[in-house]
Scaffold this motif. Structure first.
Motif, PDB file in Angstrom:
ATOM      1  N   UNK A 140      -0.715   0.399 -10.318  1.00  0.00           N
ATOM      2  CA  UNK A 140      -0.735   1.082  -9.020  1.00  0.00           C
ATOM      3  C   UNK A 140      -1.912   2.040  -8.877  1.00  0.00           C
ATOM      4  N   UNK A 141      -2.393   2.582  -9.988  1.00  0.00           N
ATOM      5  CA  UNK A 141      -3.607   3.420  -9.892  1.00  0.00           C
ATOM      6  C   UNK A 141      -4.825   2.582  -9.526  1.00  0.00           C
ATOM      7  N   UNK A 142      -4.774   1.299  -9.817  1.00  0.00           N
ATOM      8  CA  UNK A 142      -5.913   0.404  -9.553  1.00  0.00           C
ATOM      9  C   UNK A 142      -5.586  -0.621  -8.469  1.00  0.00           C
ATOM     10  N   UNK A 143      -4.624  -0.310  -7.634  1.00  0.00           N
ATOM     11  CA  UNK A 143      -4.207  -1.258  -6.606  1.00  0.00           C
ATOM     12  C   UNK A 143      -5.329  -1.508  -5.597  1.00  0.00           C
ATOM     13  N   UNK A 151       3.031   6.026  -2.927  1.00  0.00           N
ATOM     14  CA  UNK A 151       4.178   6.655  -3.571  1.00  0.00           C
ATOM     15  C   UNK A 151       3.943   6.825  -5.074  1.00  0.00           C
ATOM     16  N   UNK A 152       3.482   5.778  -5.729  1.00  0.00           N
ATOM     17  CA  UNK A 152       3.295   5.825  -7.178  1.00  0.00           C
ATOM     18  C   UNK A 152       2.199   6.801  -7.593  1.00  0.00           C
ATOM     19  N   UNK A 155       0.811  -1.225   0.000  1.00  0.00           N
ATOM     20  CA  UNK A 155       0.000   0.000   0.000  1.00  0.00           C
ATOM     21  C   UNK A 155       0.844   1.275   0.000  1.00  0.00           C
ATOM     22  N   UNK A 156       1.985   1.254   0.693  1.00  0.00           N
ATOM     23  CA  UNK A 156       2.854   2.432   0.694  1.00  0.00           C
ATOM     24  C   UNK A 156       3.421   2.676  -0.707  1.00  0.00           C
TER      25      UNK A 156
END
Length: 287
Positions: free
Chosen positions: A163-166, A103-104, A98-99
């Motif tokens: 990462x936008x859809x994590x 960050x991304x 999650x971190x």
């Protein structure tokens, strides 16, 4: 009763008592030997098991294949940007971290712009340790999908989409290969039969394991780990907090007086073949 008979009976009783004492002592010794033997068997079994487990842990996994354009020792690093950029940004990330997602989502556009300007050459180490602590396969499956995207020449764009859809860390959505393939539809030209087969067949599973083993041997124990020319800059660079503006400032300061690299444009730059990219960024190992 004569003294002789009394003496004979006392002697018989004494012999019986002596024999009983001897028998009890023998019985105690036998029990100790049995218990001791059982303990030794258990210890021996534990030692054998420990050796087997340790051998399994230390047994190296050599990837049968590495994604196209990967660099560094054993081709474990995915690059983005121009190989002749003056600064190297190194990023260790786990797809479920999650971190890393935070960050991304804050820095990916800045990193992309720095790459496209020829200012940085980003070296990604895609690790997969969260699957160990949180049940699932999302870290490994996501890492393999990123390797498949690198193979297809679309790592950077798919990396940003992923990462936008994590999902939440406790969700194993990335463990579902259909989810990963569906996300690939957001990257022009990525959702092909070859990419789908690569994801579904876990083509780079051995490579993913080798990247994680390399991370295990390093001195870095958390993600994201972000280095600029080998120096940690996340969450701070010295006394300064990392922000998009500060990252640009730090990169410009590191590049002062140096020629910028070949400028790229919007998306994946051609996969480089140079293995010298991490010369300024050695991977430290634990003693």
């Amino acid at each position: 009763m004569s003294e002789k008979n009394r003496e004979g009976k006392r002697t018989a009783r004494e012999r019986m008592l002596e024999q009983r004492v001897a028998d009890e002592a023998t019985s105690k010794r036998r029990k100790k030997l049995l218990v001791g033997g059982a303990v030794l068997v258990v210890i021996a079994a534990a030692v054998v098991t420990g050796v087997v487990v340790q051998n399994q842990r230390s047994k190296p996994e050599t990837p049968v294949a590495a994604p196209a354009g990967t660099i560094g020792d054993k081709n474990l690093v995915i690059p983005a940007g121009s190989a002749n950029a003056p600064a190297v940004l190194t990023v260790y990330e786990d797809p479920r971290c999650p971190a890393c997602g935070i960050f991304e989502r804050e820095f990916s556009s800045t990193v992309d712009q720095l790459e496209d300007a020829g200012k940085i050459y980003t070296n990604y180490h895609i690790v997969s340790f969260i699957d160990r602590a949180v049940p699932g396969k999302g870290s490994k499956a996501g890492a393999n999908a990123l390797a498949c995207a690198q193979d297809a020449g679309h790592f950077r764009d798919f990396h940003d989409v992923l990462y936008r859809n994590q999902p939440d860390e406790t969700s194993d959505a990335f463990g579902d290969k259909a989810v990963l393939i569906n996300l690939a539809k957001q990257v022009d030209g990525l959702d092909t039969p070859a990419f789908q087969a690569c994801v579904n067949d876990n083509k780079y599973g051995g490579w993913v394991s080798s990247v994680q083993q390399d991370f295990d041997k390093s001195s870095y124990k958390s993600t994201p780990t972000v280095l600029l020319n080998g120096q940690p800059v996340y969450p701070k660079n010295g006394a300064e907090e990392i922000t998009p503006a500060n990252l640009v400032k730090w990169v410009d300061a590191a590049n002062q007086g140096k020629q910028l690299g070949t400028a790229g444009s919007n998306g994946q730059t051609p996969a480089p073949t140079s293995t010298a990219s991490e010369a300024n960024n050695p991977s430290p190992t634990a003693g």
